[in-house]
Design a protein around this motif. Structure first.
Motif, PDB file in Angstrom:
ATOM      1  N   ILE A  23       0.853  -1.191   0.000  1.00 17.43           N
ATOM      2  CA  ILE A  23       0.000   0.000   0.000  1.00 17.43           C
ATOM      3  C   ILE A  23       0.886   1.237   0.000  1.00 17.43           C
ATOM      4  O   ILE A  23       1.558   1.537   0.994  1.00 17.43           O
ATOM      5  CB  ILE A  23      -0.922   0.031   1.232  1.00 17.43           C
TER       6      ILE A  23
ATOM      7  N   GLY B  12      -4.882   5.184   2.985  1.00 17.14           N
ATOM      8  CA  GLY B  12      -3.919   4.089   2.932  1.00 17.14           C
ATOM      9  C   GLY B  12      -3.815   3.348   4.243  1.00 17.14           C
ATOM     10  O   GLY B  12      -3.810   2.113   4.277  1.00 17.14           O
TER      11      GLY B  12
ATOM     12  N   THR C 290      -7.028   1.365   5.008  1.00 11.62           N
ATOM     13  CA  THR C 290      -7.056   0.146   4.197  1.00 11.62           C
ATOM     14  C   THR C 290      -6.111  -0.902   4.769  1.00 11.62           C
ATOM     15  O   THR C 290      -6.440  -2.087   4.828  1.00 11.62           O
ATOM     16  CB  THR C 290      -6.678   0.473   2.743  1.00 11.62           C
TER      17      THR C 290
ATOM     18  N   VAL D 121      -2.006  -1.524  -3.765  1.00 16.11           N
ATOM     19  CA  VAL D 121      -2.919  -0.381  -3.696  1.00 16.11           C
ATOM     20  C   VAL D 121      -2.087   0.864  -3.994  1.00 16.11           C
ATOM     21  O   VAL D 121      -1.274   1.297  -3.175  1.00 16.11           O
ATOM     22  CB  VAL D 121      -3.593  -0.262  -2.313  1.00 16.11           C
TER      23      VAL D 121
ATOM     24  N   ASN E  72      -1.947   4.201  -3.836  1.00 22.56           N
ATOM     25  CA  ASN E  72      -2.717   5.219  -3.131  1.00 22.56           C
ATOM     26  C   ASN E  72      -1.960   6.528  -2.922  1.00 22.56           C
ATOM     27  O   ASN E  72      -2.577   7.574  -2.764  1.00 22.56           O
ATOM     28  CB  ASN E  72      -3.139   4.642  -1.765  1.00 22.56           C
TER      29      ASN E  72
ATOM     30  N   ILE F 129      -5.827   4.362  -7.058  1.00 26.50           N
ATOM     31  CA  ILE F 129      -6.727   5.374  -6.512  1.00 26.50           C
ATOM     32  C   ILE F 129      -6.647   6.612  -7.389  1.00 26.50           C
ATOM     33  O   ILE F 129      -5.568   7.197  -7.567  1.00 26.50           O
ATOM     34  CB  ILE F 129      -6.363   5.719  -5.057  1.00 26.50           C
TER      35      ILE F 129
ATOM     36  N   SER G  55     -11.978   2.319   1.689  1.00 22.18           N
ATOM     37  CA  SER G  55     -11.299   1.059   2.003  1.00 22.18           C
ATOM     38  C   SER G  55     -12.135  -0.141   1.576  1.00 22.18           C
ATOM     39  O   SER G  55     -11.615  -1.123   1.035  1.00 22.18           O
ATOM     40  CB  SER G  55     -10.996   0.977   3.500  1.00 22.18           C
TER      41      SER G  55
ATOM     42  N   ILE H 292     -11.808  -0.684  -2.114  1.00 19.32           N
ATOM     43  CA  ILE H 292     -10.480  -1.203  -2.444  1.00 19.32           C
ATOM     44  C   ILE H 292     -10.406  -2.697  -2.141  1.00 19.32           C
ATOM     45  O   ILE H 292      -9.914  -3.494  -2.946  1.00 19.32           O
ATOM     46  CB  ILE H 292      -9.397  -0.444  -1.647  1.00 19.32           C
TER      47      ILE H 292
END
Length: 288
Positions: free
Chosen positions: A18, A26, A29, A95, A97, A147, A231, A234
Protein backbone atom coordinates in the motif's frame (compact mmCIF):
# COMPACT_ATOMS: atom_id res chain seq x y z
CA UNK A 1 -13.07 2.49 14.40
CA UNK A 2 -16.05 0.59 12.87
CA UNK A 3 -15.59 -3.01 11.79
CA UNK A 4 -15.24 -3.86 8.12
CA UNK A 5 -17.88 -6.03 6.47
CA UNK A 6 -15.72 -8.88 5.13
CA UNK A 7 -14.99 -12.30 6.63
CA UNK A 8 -11.87 -12.48 8.85
CA UNK A 9 -9.68 -14.85 6.81
CA UNK A 10 -10.37 -13.31 3.39
CA UNK A 11 -6.71 -12.44 2.78
CA UNK A 12 -5.02 -15.00 5.04
CA UNK A 13 -1.22 -14.52 4.76
CA UNK A 14 -1.46 -12.56 1.52
CA UNK A 15 0.99 -9.70 1.13
CA UNK A 16 -0.52 -6.38 0.01
CA UNK A 17 1.64 -3.35 -0.78
CA UNK A 18 0.00 0.00 0.00
CA UNK A 19 1.67 3.21 -1.13
CA UNK A 20 0.90 6.17 1.10
CA UNK A 21 0.06 3.62 3.79
CA UNK A 22 1.11 5.69 6.78
CA UNK A 23 -2.04 7.77 7.09
CA UNK A 24 -5.48 8.53 5.71
CA UNK A 25 -7.11 6.14 3.26
CA UNK A 26 -3.92 4.09 2.93
CA UNK A 27 -3.62 3.45 6.66
CA UNK A 28 -7.31 2.66 7.05
CA UNK A 29 -7.06 0.15 4.20
CA UNK A 30 -3.97 -1.39 5.80
CA UNK A 31 -5.81 -1.79 9.11
CA UNK A 32 -8.78 -3.44 7.43
CA UNK A 33 -6.56 -5.78 5.42
CA UNK A 34 -4.61 -6.79 8.54
CA UNK A 35 -7.91 -7.55 10.27
CA UNK A 36 -8.74 -9.82 7.33
CA UNK A 37 -5.52 -11.82 7.69
CA UNK A 38 -3.29 -9.98 5.20
CA UNK A 39 0.23 -8.70 5.77
CA UNK A 40 0.01 -5.06 4.66
CA UNK A 41 3.29 -3.45 3.60
CA UNK A 42 3.13 0.30 4.19
CA UNK A 43 5.22 2.32 1.75
CA UNK A 44 5.94 6.03 1.99
CA UNK A 45 8.67 8.63 2.38
CA UNK A 46 8.46 9.18 6.14
CA UNK A 47 9.89 6.13 7.88
CA UNK A 48 8.98 7.42 11.34
CA UNK A 49 5.32 7.82 10.38
CA UNK A 50 5.31 4.38 8.76
CA UNK A 51 6.86 2.78 11.85
CA UNK A 52 4.22 4.32 14.11
CA UNK A 53 1.45 3.16 11.76
CA UNK A 54 2.83 -0.40 11.65
CA UNK A 55 3.12 -0.46 15.44
CA UNK A 56 -0.55 0.49 15.76
CA UNK A 57 -1.45 -2.54 13.67
CA UNK A 58 0.91 -4.74 15.70
CA UNK A 59 -0.78 -3.54 18.91
CA UNK A 60 -3.91 -5.39 17.79
CA UNK A 61 -1.88 -8.60 17.36
CA UNK A 62 -1.95 -8.29 13.58
CA UNK A 63 0.89 -8.36 11.08
CA UNK A 64 2.29 -5.41 9.15
CA UNK A 65 5.56 -4.20 7.71
CA UNK A 66 6.82 -0.96 6.17
CA UNK A 67 9.34 0.26 3.60
CA UNK A 68 10.58 3.83 3.22
CA UNK A 69 10.57 4.95 -0.42
CA UNK A 70 9.93 8.05 -2.52
CA UNK A 71 7.83 6.87 -5.45
CA UNK A 72 9.10 9.82 -7.50
CA UNK A 73 12.53 8.15 -7.48
CA UNK A 74 12.57 5.19 -9.87
CA UNK A 75 15.62 3.46 -8.39
CA UNK A 76 14.12 3.63 -4.90
CA UNK A 77 10.92 2.00 -6.15
CA UNK A 78 12.81 -0.84 -7.86
CA UNK A 79 14.83 -1.52 -4.70
CA UNK A 80 11.78 -1.28 -2.41
CA UNK A 81 9.86 -3.90 -4.40
CA UNK A 82 12.95 -6.12 -4.52
CA UNK A 83 13.42 -5.87 -0.73
CA UNK A 84 9.79 -6.78 -0.08
CA UNK A 85 10.10 -9.88 -2.23
CA UNK A 86 13.32 -10.93 -0.52
CA UNK A 87 11.71 -10.63 2.90
CA UNK A 88 8.14 -11.79 2.21
CA UNK A 89 8.47 -13.80 -1.00
CA UNK A 90 5.33 -12.44 -2.65
CA UNK A 91 3.18 -9.39 -3.44
CA UNK A 92 -0.40 -10.53 -4.00
CA UNK A 93 -1.92 -7.08 -4.27
CA UNK A 94 -0.97 -3.44 -4.80
CA UNK A 95 -2.92 -0.38 -3.70
CA UNK A 96 -1.54 2.61 -5.61
CA UNK A 97 -2.72 5.22 -3.13
CA UNK A 98 0.14 7.71 -2.60
CA UNK A 99 -0.40 11.15 -4.03
CA UNK A 100 -0.96 14.79 -3.27
CA UNK A 101 -2.12 18.11 -4.65
CA UNK A 102 -2.78 21.70 -3.65
CA UNK A 103 -5.60 24.05 -4.57
CA UNK A 104 -4.88 26.45 -7.43
CA UNK A 105 -6.68 27.82 -10.49
CA UNK A 106 -4.87 26.98 -13.73
CA UNK A 107 -3.97 30.61 -14.37
CA UNK A 108 -1.82 30.74 -11.21
CA UNK A 109 -0.35 27.27 -11.53
CA UNK A 110 3.39 27.10 -12.19
CA UNK A 111 5.01 24.56 -14.50
CA UNK A 112 6.94 23.15 -11.54
CA UNK A 113 3.78 22.75 -9.48
CA UNK A 114 1.99 20.98 -12.34
CA UNK A 115 4.96 18.67 -12.97
CA UNK A 116 5.35 17.77 -9.30
CA UNK A 117 1.74 16.67 -8.94
CA UNK A 118 1.85 14.68 -12.18
CA UNK A 119 5.13 13.07 -11.09
CA UNK A 120 3.63 11.76 -7.86
CA UNK A 121 0.04 11.06 -8.87
CA UNK A 122 0.71 9.51 -12.28
CA UNK A 123 4.33 8.68 -13.04
CA UNK A 124 5.14 7.39 -9.55
CA UNK A 125 2.07 5.17 -9.55
CA UNK A 126 3.00 3.79 -12.96
CA UNK A 127 6.55 2.93 -11.84
CA UNK A 128 5.32 1.14 -8.72
CA UNK A 129 2.79 -0.90 -10.72
CA UNK A 130 5.34 -1.72 -13.40
CA UNK A 131 7.89 -2.97 -10.87
CA UNK A 132 5.35 -5.06 -8.95
CA UNK A 133 4.25 -6.59 -12.25
CA UNK A 134 7.74 -7.20 -13.65
CA UNK A 135 9.27 -8.50 -10.44
CA UNK A 136 6.39 -10.72 -9.28
CA UNK A 137 2.89 -10.57 -10.77
CA UNK A 138 3.87 -11.38 -14.36
CA UNK A 139 4.54 -14.95 -13.24
CA UNK A 140 2.15 -15.21 -10.29
CA UNK A 141 -0.88 -13.03 -11.02
CA UNK A 142 -2.39 -10.57 -8.61
CA UNK A 143 -4.64 -7.55 -8.20
CA UNK A 144 -3.77 -3.87 -8.58
CA UNK A 145 -6.05 -1.07 -7.39
CA UNK A 146 -5.23 2.48 -8.48
CA UNK A 147 -6.73 5.37 -6.51
CA UNK A 148 -7.82 8.19 -8.80
CA UNK A 149 -10.24 11.08 -8.16
CA UNK A 150 -13.73 12.33 -8.94
CA UNK A 151 -12.51 14.40 -11.91
CA UNK A 152 -14.66 13.04 -14.74
CA UNK A 153 -16.12 16.39 -15.80
CA UNK A 154 -13.04 18.47 -15.03
CA UNK A 155 -11.48 19.36 -11.68
CA UNK A 156 -11.67 23.15 -11.10
CA UNK A 157 -9.07 24.29 -8.61
CA UNK A 158 -7.09 21.05 -9.01
CA UNK A 159 -6.40 20.88 -12.74
CA UNK A 160 -2.92 19.38 -12.22
CA UNK A 161 -4.33 16.54 -10.11
CA UNK A 162 -7.27 16.03 -12.46
CA UNK A 163 -4.93 15.60 -15.42
CA UNK A 164 -2.72 13.16 -13.52
CA UNK A 165 -5.63 11.11 -12.18
CA UNK A 166 -7.26 10.97 -15.60
CA UNK A 167 -3.99 9.57 -16.89
CA UNK A 168 -4.00 6.96 -14.14
CA UNK A 169 -7.58 5.99 -15.03
CA UNK A 170 -6.50 5.36 -18.62
CA UNK A 171 -3.37 3.53 -17.46
CA UNK A 172 -5.70 1.26 -15.45
CA UNK A 173 -7.52 0.20 -18.61
CA UNK A 174 -4.33 -0.28 -20.62
CA UNK A 175 -2.65 -2.34 -17.90
CA UNK A 176 -5.78 -4.48 -17.54
CA UNK A 177 -5.57 -5.26 -21.27
CA UNK A 178 -1.83 -5.89 -21.40
CA UNK A 179 -1.48 -7.84 -18.14
CA UNK A 180 -4.72 -9.81 -18.11
CA UNK A 181 -3.21 -12.92 -19.72
CA UNK A 182 -0.81 -13.16 -16.80
CA UNK A 183 -3.71 -13.31 -14.36
CA UNK A 184 -3.33 -9.71 -13.22
CA UNK A 185 -6.48 -7.68 -12.62
CA UNK A 186 -6.17 -3.89 -12.65
CA UNK A 187 -8.99 -1.68 -11.41
CA UNK A 188 -9.42 1.80 -9.96
CA UNK A 189 -11.36 3.48 -7.18
CA UNK A 190 -12.47 7.08 -7.62
CA UNK A 191 -13.22 8.73 -4.25
CA UNK A 192 -15.39 11.78 -4.07
CA UNK A 193 -14.80 14.22 -1.22
CA UNK A 194 -13.37 12.19 1.64
CA UNK A 195 -12.77 14.10 4.87
CA UNK A 196 -9.47 12.56 5.92
CA UNK A 197 -7.08 14.06 8.44
CA UNK A 198 -4.98 15.10 5.47
CA UNK A 199 -7.82 17.22 4.08
CA UNK A 200 -8.19 19.00 7.41
CA UNK A 201 -4.42 19.49 7.76
CA UNK A 202 -3.33 20.57 4.29
CA UNK A 203 -6.19 22.77 3.10
CA UNK A 204 -6.80 26.25 4.52
CA UNK A 205 -10.09 27.29 6.08
CA UNK A 206 -11.13 29.23 2.97
CA UNK A 207 -10.83 26.10 0.81
CA UNK A 208 -12.84 23.95 3.21
CA UNK A 209 -15.58 26.59 3.44
CA UNK A 210 -15.70 26.76 -0.36
CA UNK A 211 -16.05 22.96 -0.60
CA UNK A 212 -18.88 23.00 1.95
CA UNK A 213 -20.69 25.70 0.00
CA UNK A 214 -20.29 24.22 -3.48
CA UNK A 215 -19.98 20.45 -3.16
CA UNK A 216 -22.16 19.27 -0.29
CA UNK A 217 -25.49 20.42 -1.83
CA UNK A 218 -24.69 18.33 -4.94
CA UNK A 219 -24.20 15.06 -3.04
CA UNK A 220 -27.47 13.07 -2.91
CA UNK A 221 -26.46 11.28 0.32
CA UNK A 222 -25.82 14.71 1.88
CA UNK A 223 -22.58 13.75 3.59
CA UNK A 224 -18.91 13.51 2.78
CA UNK A 225 -17.25 10.13 2.53
CA UNK A 226 -14.93 8.69 5.13
CA UNK A 227 -11.90 6.43 4.91
CA UNK A 228 -13.94 3.29 5.56
CA UNK A 229 -16.11 3.98 2.49
CA UNK A 230 -13.04 3.95 0.24
CA UNK A 231 -11.30 1.06 2.00
CA UNK A 232 -14.30 -1.21 1.45
CA UNK A 233 -14.22 -0.54 -2.30
CA UNK A 234 -10.48 -1.20 -2.44
CA UNK A 235 -10.86 -4.48 -0.56
CA UNK A 236 -13.61 -5.60 -2.93
CA UNK A 237 -11.29 -5.15 -5.93
CA UNK A 238 -8.41 -6.91 -4.16
CA UNK A 239 -10.60 -9.88 -3.23
CA UNK A 240 -11.84 -12.86 -5.23
CA UNK A 241 -15.32 -11.32 -5.07
CA UNK A 242 -14.20 -9.30 -8.11
CA UNK A 243 -12.23 -12.09 -9.78
CA UNK A 244 -13.91 -11.50 -13.17
CA UNK A 245 -13.66 -7.71 -13.06
CA UNK A 246 -10.74 -5.83 -14.59
CA UNK A 247 -10.22 -2.46 -16.21
CA UNK A 248 -13.08 -0.90 -14.26
CA UNK A 249 -13.35 2.15 -12.01
CA UNK A 250 -15.67 2.29 -9.01
CA UNK A 251 -16.92 5.78 -8.10
CA UNK A 252 -17.26 6.25 -4.34
CA UNK A 253 -18.90 9.66 -4.23
CA UNK A 254 -22.28 9.46 -2.51
CA UNK A 255 -24.16 9.49 -5.81
CA UNK A 256 -22.88 12.92 -6.80
CA UNK A 257 -24.83 14.54 -9.63
CA UNK A 258 -22.29 15.11 -12.38
CA UNK A 259 -23.56 18.34 -13.95
CA UNK A 260 -23.85 20.26 -10.67
CA UNK A 261 -21.10 18.62 -8.66
CA UNK A 262 -18.35 21.22 -8.34
CA UNK A 263 -19.46 24.28 -10.24
CA UNK A 264 -23.14 25.11 -9.66
CA UNK A 265 -22.56 28.82 -8.86
CA UNK A 266 -21.37 30.80 -11.90
CA UNK A 267 -20.64 33.93 -9.80
CA UNK A 268 -17.77 32.20 -7.93
CA UNK A 269 -14.32 33.09 -9.30
CA UNK A 270 -11.44 30.77 -8.45
CA UNK A 271 -9.06 33.72 -8.78
CA UNK A 272 -10.72 35.23 -5.69
CA UNK A 273 -11.25 31.97 -3.84
CA UNK A 274 -7.69 30.68 -3.34
CA UNK A 275 -5.64 32.78 -0.88
CA UNK A 276 -2.49 34.16 -2.53
CA UNK A 277 -0.35 33.33 0.49
CA UNK A 278 -1.40 29.69 0.18
CA UNK A 279 -0.26 29.54 -3.44
CA UNK A 280 3.22 30.76 -2.57
CA UNK A 281 3.93 27.86 -0.21
CA UNK A 282 6.41 25.25 -1.36
CA UNK A 283 4.47 22.18 -2.43
CA UNK A 284 5.37 18.82 -0.94
CA UNK A 285 3.45 15.71 -1.96
CA UNK A 286 1.41 14.12 0.79
CA UNK A 287 0.89 10.42 1.28
CA UNK A 288 -2.88 10.57 1.30
Amino acid sequence: MPKNCFHPDLFAQKVILITGGGSGIGFRTACDLAELGAIPILLGRNSRKLKIAAEKIHSRSQQADFVSCDIAQEEQVCEAVRSILIKHGRIDGLVNNAGGQFASPLSRLSKKGFETVVQVNLIGGFVVAREVYNQYMAKNGGSIVNIVADMWEGFPGNGHSGAARAGMANFTKTAALEWGRQGVRVNAVSPGIIRTKGFEKYYPKDVKEFVDKVALPAIPLQRYGDEEDVSSAIIFFLSDASRYISGECMKVNGGTVVHSRFWPFPDIDLEDFVPVEYLTKDFKAIDE
